[in-house]
Design a protein around this motif. Structure first.
Motif, mmCIF file in Angstrom:
data_model
loop_
_atom_site.group_PDB
_atom_site.id
_atom_site.type_symbol
_atom_site.label_atom_id
_atom_site.label_comp_id
_atom_site.label_asym_id
_atom_site.label_seq_id
_atom_site.Cartn_x
_atom_site.Cartn_y
_atom_site.Cartn_z
ATOM 1 N N GLN A 640 0.811 -1.214 0.000
ATOM 2 C CA GLN A 640 0.000 0.000 0.000
ATOM 3 C C GLN A 640 0.848 1.270 0.000
ATOM 4 N N LEU A 641 2.151 1.119 0.126
ATOM 5 C CA LEU A 641 3.002 2.290 0.282
ATOM 6 C C LEU A 641 2.916 3.273 -0.884
ATOM 7 N N PRO A 642 2.923 2.823 -2.173
ATOM 8 C CA PRO A 642 2.769 3.801 -3.258
ATOM 9 C C PRO A 642 1.463 4.580 -3.176
ATOM 10 N N HIS A 643 0.374 3.900 -2.799
ATOM 11 C CA HIS A 643 -0.918 4.585 -2.654
ATOM 12 C C HIS A 643 -0.868 5.600 -1.516
ATOM 13 N N VAL A 644 -0.214 5.224 -0.426
ATOM 14 C CA VAL A 644 -0.110 6.125 0.721
ATOM 15 C C VAL A 644 0.619 7.406 0.334
ATOM 16 N N LEU A 645 1.716 7.256 -0.402
ATOM 17 C CA LEU A 645 2.513 8.432 -0.778
ATOM 18 C C LEU A 645 1.790 9.347 -1.748
ATOM 19 N N CYS A 646 0.753 8.845 -2.423
ATOM 20 C CA CYS A 646 0.008 9.669 -3.378
ATOM 21 C C CYS A 646 -1.120 10.454 -2.726
ATOM 22 N N SER A 647 -1.352 10.241 -1.443
ATOM 23 C CA SER A 647 -2.435 10.945 -0.756
ATOM 24 C C SER A 647 -2.072 12.412 -0.554
ATOM 25 N N PRO A 648 -3.030 13.330 -0.750
ATOM 26 C CA PRO A 648 -2.756 14.746 -0.476
ATOM 27 C C PRO A 648 -2.378 14.999 0.979
ATOM 28 N N SER A 649 -2.828 14.115 1.870
ATOM 29 C CA SER A 649 -2.492 14.289 3.282
ATOM 30 C C SER A 649 -1.007 14.086 3.541
ATOM 31 N N MET A 650 -0.305 13.424 2.607
ATOM 32 C CA MET A 650 1.127 13.143 2.761
ATOM 33 C C MET A 650 1.981 14.162 2.016
ATOM 34 N N LYS A 651 1.426 15.306 1.743
ATOM 35 C CA LYS A 651 2.120 16.326 0.957
ATOM 36 C C LYS A 651 3.454 16.737 1.579
ATOM 37 N N ASN A 652 3.526 16.726 2.907
ATOM 38 C CA ASN A 652 4.717 17.227 3.594
ATOM 39 C C ASN A 652 5.797 16.175 3.818
ATOM 40 N N ILE A 653 5.628 14.984 3.255
ATOM 41 C CA ILE A 653 6.647 13.951 3.432
ATOM 42 C C ILE A 653 7.952 14.387 2.774
ATOM 43 N N ASN A 654 9.031 14.126 3.409
ATOM 44 C CA ASN A 654 10.336 14.444 2.842
ATOM 45 C C ASN A 654 10.563 13.555 1.612
ATOM 46 N N PRO A 655 10.832 14.129 0.415
ATOM 47 C CA PRO A 655 10.999 13.310 -0.794
ATOM 48 C C PRO A 655 12.118 12.279 -0.666
ATOM 49 N N LEU A 656 13.190 12.634 0.022
ATOM 50 C CA LEU A 656 14.286 11.681 0.190
ATOM 51 C C LEU A 656 13.841 10.472 1.010
ATOM 52 N N THR A 657 13.031 10.733 2.053
ATOM 53 C CA THR A 657 12.501 9.628 2.869
ATOM 54 C C THR A 657 11.590 8.742 2.032
ATOM 55 N N ALA A 658 10.707 9.396 1.254
ATOM 56 C CA ALA A 658 9.787 8.630 0.418
ATOM 57 C C ALA A 658 10.544 7.778 -0.596
ATOM 58 N N MET A 659 11.579 8.345 -1.227
ATOM 59 C CA MET A 659 12.328 7.615 -2.237
ATOM 60 C C MET A 659 13.068 6.422 -1.621
ATOM 61 N N SER A 660 13.574 6.598 -0.416
ATOM 62 C CA SER A 660 14.310 5.493 0.209
ATOM 63 C C SER A 660 13.395 4.297 0.470
ATOM 64 N N TYR A 661 12.174 4.547 0.877
ATOM 65 C CA TYR A 661 11.233 3.440 1.106
ATOM 66 C C TYR A 661 10.772 2.826 -0.213
ATOM 67 N N LEU A 662 10.597 3.654 -1.251
ATOM 68 C CA LEU A 662 10.167 3.120 -2.543
ATOM 69 C C LEU A 662 11.232 2.214 -3.148
ATOM 70 N N ARG A 663 12.470 2.547 -2.965
ATOM 71 C CA ARG A 663 13.543 1.714 -3.514
ATOM 72 C C ARG A 663 13.596 0.340 -2.847
ATOM 73 N N LYS A 664 13.142 0.287 -1.578
ATOM 74 C CA LYS A 664 13.100 -1.002 -0.886
ATOM 75 C C LYS A 664 11.992 -1.912 -1.413
ATOM 76 N N LEU A 665 11.053 -1.327 -2.184
ATOM 77 C CA LEU A 665 9.931 -2.108 -2.694
ATOM 78 C C LEU A 665 10.235 -2.788 -4.013
ATOM 79 N N ASP A 666 11.349 -2.460 -4.655
ATOM 80 C CA ASP A 666 11.623 -2.980 -5.992
ATOM 81 C C ASP A 666 11.632 -4.501 -6.026
ATOM 82 N N ALA A 667 12.097 -5.103 -4.979
ATOM 83 C CA ALA A 667 12.213 -6.565 -4.975
ATOM 84 C C ALA A 667 11.156 -7.231 -4.105
ATOM 85 N N SER A 668 10.107 -6.497 -3.718
ATOM 86 C CA SER A 668 9.131 -7.047 -2.776
ATOM 87 C C SER A 668 7.874 -7.555 -3.464
#
Length: 899
Positions: A640-668
């Motif tokens: 669900q992480l990609p969907h979570v990051l697309c929510s307007p409520s998550m607008k203030n997430i640090n992009p570097l933090t978001a990218m680090s978690y997304l990269r961990k999903l490549d092999a999941s």
């Protein structure tokens, strides 16, 4: 199973200063308490926790056998006995009796009052005598309309409450005998009556009926007696001859039986209605509907019916429609609309509570630890007395009424604890020698009479009702009291105060994380809900306090369901919504402490956060909370992480933090397309265009469209009810408009966006107002035609495109961007665009029309206009009608344009 909690629903007590030992008593209305002893009735005023004050006293004809009060009409009715004869009398305008020697008017029911005496009745108590052909056995008053029902052997007599109008300013209360209900094979011991619902109880049987006011056929309108149900053989096939042998030779015991709804007509109890109202008045009830029949088996160990099996405490409890969460309206007796109705009756060791409106079903069964003597049901509690205990049980009436009032109560929006939840005993309070009980408002009235040997002990430690620290109990000593008996008024504490004690009590369960916490919090929630439903009992300002407690209880229940791993974890969502807590406030209540180096997030919390993020709330989480949400889903629901990051409520997430978690999903194993698009969107926020470009080139355009369909918020977001294009959508408008149009078209075909929303999206994206059509929107309309959307949309599209082509041709206005499709592309791809007519080719080949945009629009306008719209316009002109002139002028205008 009955849960037992040692709570304190009783706050204070006072002693009623009656002079003689009470034989019968009842209460009701705002402050009225009546006590009958011998041939006298004393009336007391009960206000709050102060000592009840004597109001007046009046004599009765004889010893009072039954006593009842009606708030509607403010009258007292009694069955009295004198010289072995019984009489039925109603005491009207009793509040005007100042002294015991004040004059009293005695009149017969239905007697017209002569004008000279009418004014004297204004300030004078009246006694209305109601003669009956048979001795009255029991009485009941309708709590809504004030009608009086009288039980006699094998029949019930209904007296309708009415008023004799003396003049414009004055009327007197009276009754009319309007209906006789013949009930064969049952001799009523107790009855109850509420807006057409009738409950009858004998020693071993209970029958609940509903009197219907709509005639089923012409015959039933006849004001003569008519049978409403066909009797079947009584006692399941036992003949009358056999029954005659019962007293001489042997005892025949009937089987226990429970019949609900229409099946209750098979009970063998026939019911016949006989109208006795005036001929010129409309008959009120025409037929009867059977709702419930229950029969219990006697104790076969004795020839005499044992008290251990006899029924007692029959009661119909109404709950009225209030809409307490949506309106501040307070119901008066004239405005009450019945929402739910409940029927209670009890055996000495077990009580039964049924719901009888709309559906008939057994809601709760109460197992008493000791033999009960009497019980009273209220919207919030069931009070039961044994010989030495006052017991307070919870009830499920408010939960059932909530579902009747709101059929959508058990959804992701709202919830209510289930009716099937186990009942609990809040308190078992010691009393000595309990004999009788009644209830009104927030007062429980108790009669105690100790055995002679117990009197000295009573005197040594009198009135030990409560020993709770800090409850502020006020004990009042009666001015005159006889040894051995007392009449107490026990005041129940306010719902909010008891609710707070329940909340404090529930804290002992928090660390254990058990179902006990949910159960007690549900009890607290239902307590507040029941109090809000009983709007007539609320004091000024109490409603706001209850609403605040209601929201707080929803928050506590949300916490429970979010933290406990139960099959009902999804209920965290509706309870949190009902609490009014923001998502940030909910997250602040979460214990983020890590145990044993690993963090576990329960299903309820994940379910709530996931749904809240999907609902496009206008709330924006802080960077810290957004990071915690990402961490939570990375651990519990990584897909669900990609969907979570697309929510307007998550607008203030640090992009570097978001990218680090997304990269961990490549092999999941998460959808690679969705992860790619989310990474591309995050890279754009980081300003890394090379990374963005690389991610967008990983998949084909068709797969990218599929990715946008999986998560529309990558392109389109909603804030405060408005369509807001994402940063990625704005970038695609400049770099890959074809992909953007294809993606929005895919969203529309998959019902992810509406037609008007799509139009608004392109206008906002292109920075155009409502009256200006950007070329990208025209490209989208043309793509809709190529995609062959349903015909219901085509006619609208034809007019939209034709109007735009004509407007640009007539004003020589070029498109603001290069069109994605040429006229040749549309002709080859779409059947709606036909071949270009020769005269159009000649027209566009002239030197004066060398502008490419002009020729393109003219070509596109010709298979839409000439093939689709012109024939349609001509057909409508041919048919005539109201809009004939409008169609004709449109055709002339277009012909002039082409000329």
């Amino acid at each position: 199973m009955v849960h037992l909690y040692n709570l304190h629903p009783f706050g204070s007590q006072q002693v009623v200063p009656c002079k003689l030992e009470p034989e019968r008593f009842c209460g009701g209305g705002r402050d009225a308490l009546f006590v009958a002893a011998g041939c006298k009735v004393e009336a007391f005023a009960v206000a709050g926790q102060e000592l009840c004050q004597p109001r007046c006293a009046f004599s009765t004809l004889g010893r009072v056998l039954r006593l009842a009060y009606s708030e509607a009409g403010d009258y007292l009715v009694a069955i009295e006995e004198k010289n072995k004869a019984t009489f039925l009398r109603a005491y009207v305008n009793w509040r005007s009796k100042r002294t015991e020697g004040s004059r009293v008017c005695i009149r017969m029911v239905g007697q017209n009052v002569e004008a000279p005496f009418s004014e004297t009745l204004r300030d004078q108590m009246s006694i209305v005598e109601m003669p009956l052909s048979e001795a009255p056995l029991c009485i009941a008053c309708c709590p809504v309309k004030g009608d009086l029902l009288v039980g006699c052997t094998n029949k019930l007599v209904l007296f309708s409450l009415k008023y004799q109008i003396i003049n414009e300013d004055f009327s007197i209360l009276d009754f009319e005998r309007s209906l006789i209900i013949h009930i064969h094979n049952i001799t009523p011991v107790e009855i109850s009556f509420c807006v057409g619902y009738v409950a009858v109880m004998s020693d071993l049987e209970v029958l609940v009926l509903k009197l219907e006011s709509d005639p089923k056929d012409e015959e039933s309108v006849n004001p003569h007696s008519h049978e409403t149900s066909k009797p079947v053989k009584w006692a399941e096939g036992i003949s009358n001859e056999t029954l005659q042998l019962e007293s001489d030779d042997f005892v025949i015991c009937q089987k226990p039986m429970e019949l609900l709804g229409e099946k209750s007509e098979q009970s063998g109890v026939s019911v016949t209605l006989e109208s006795t109202g005036l001929a010129d008045e409309k008959i009120k009830y025409f037929h009867v509907q059977h709702l419930l029949y229950r029969r219990f088996a006697p104790d076969v160990s004795s020839y005499v019916l044992s008290d251990d099996i006899k029924l007692h405490s029959l009661q119909l409890l109404p709950i009225y429609q209030t809409g307490f969460l949506t309106s501040d309206r307070k119901n008066s007796s004239q405005e009450k609309e019945l929402q739910s109705l409940f029927c209670f009756f009890s055996l000495p060791h077990v009580g039964y509570l049924y719901m009888v409106v709309k559906s008939v079903e057994l809601m709760s069964v109460y197992q008493y630890p000791e033999k009960s003597q009497q019980a009273v049901l209220t919207p919030q509690f069931l009070h039961v007395i044994t010989s030495n205990n006052l017991q307070c049980f919870t009830v499920r009436c408010s939960a059932a009424a909530a579902r009747e009032e709101d059929p959508y109560v058990d959804t992701t929006l709202k919830a209510c604890p289930p009716v099937s939840m186990d009942v609990c005993a809040l308190r078992i309070q010691l009393f000595i020698g309990l004999k009788a009980i009644c209830h009104f408002k927030n007062h429980v009235v108790l009669l105690t009479k100790a055995d002679p040997e117990a009197i000295p002990e009573r005197r040594e430690s009198p009135k030990r009702l409560l020993s709770r620290t800090g409850t502020g109990i006020k004990l009042k000593t009666p001015p005159v009291a006889e040894a051995g008996w007392n009449l107490y008024i026990v005041n129940t504490i306010s719902p909010v105060q008891l609710y707070k004690e329940m909340i404090d009590y529930s804290n002992t369960y928090k660390t254990a994380k058990t179902q006990g916490c949910i159960h007690l919090l549900s009890e607290a929630h239902l307590l507040v809900r029941a109090a809000l439903m009983d709007a007539s009992q609320l004091e000024p300002g109490e409603r706001a306090e209850l609403l605040e407690a209601f929201k707080e209880s929803c928050g506590h229940l949300g916490d429970c369901y979010s933290r406990l791993d139960t099959q009902h974890s999804h209920l965290a969502l509706p309870y949190y919504k009902m609490s009014g807590l923001s998502m940030a406030e909910v997250l602040a209540r979460v214990d983020w402490a890590v145990e044993d180096g690993s963090q576990k997030y329960e299903r309820g919390l994940i379910f709530y956060i996931n749904h809240s993020l999907y609902e496009n709330l206008d709330e924006e989480l802080s960077e810290e909370l957004a990071a915690k949400v990402v961490q939570m889903f990375h651990v519990a629901e990584p897909k669900q992480l990609p969907h979570v990051l697309c929510s307007p409520s998550m607008k203030n997430i640090n992009p570097l933090t978001a990218m680090s978690y997304l990269r961990k999903l490549d092999a999941s194993g998460v959808s690679s397309i969705l992860v790619t698009l989310t990474k591309a969107a995050v890279a754009l926020r980081m300003g890394d265009l090379d990374m963005h470009r690389n991610e967008m080139e990983v998949h084909s355009e068709m797969k990218l469209v599929c990715g946008f369909i999986l998560e529309p918020r990558l392109l389109i977001q909603r804030r405060k009810g408005q369509i807001v294009p994402s940063e990625l959508a704005a970038h695609l408008k400049e770099t890959r408009p074809g992909l953007l149009v294809a993606s929005v078209l895919g969203l529309q075909k998959n019902n992810k966006i509406g037609i008007e929303e799509a139009d608004s999206f392109f206008k906002v994206l292109c920075g155009k107002d409502e009256d200006t059509i950007p070329q990208l929107l025209v490209d989208f309309w043309e793509a809709q035609l190529v995609a062959c959307l349903p015909d219901v949309v085509l006619q609208e599209l034809f007019f939209k495109l034709t109007s735009q082509y004509i407007w640009r041709l007539s004003t020589r206005q070029p498109p603001d961007t290069i069109p994605l499709r040429t006229s040749e592309d549309l002709i080859n791809a779409c059947s709606h665009y036909g071949l270009i007519y020769p005269w159009v080719n000649i027209l566009i080949s002239s030197d004066s029309l060398a502008d490419k945009n002009y020729t393109e629009d003219l070509s596109k306008l010709q298979t839409l206009w000439w093939k689709k719209l012109l024939p349609e316009l001509c057909q409508r002109i041919k048919c005539g009608g109201e809009k004939y002139e409008l169609y004709l002028s449109s055709l002339k205008g277009e012909m002039i344009f082409f000329a």
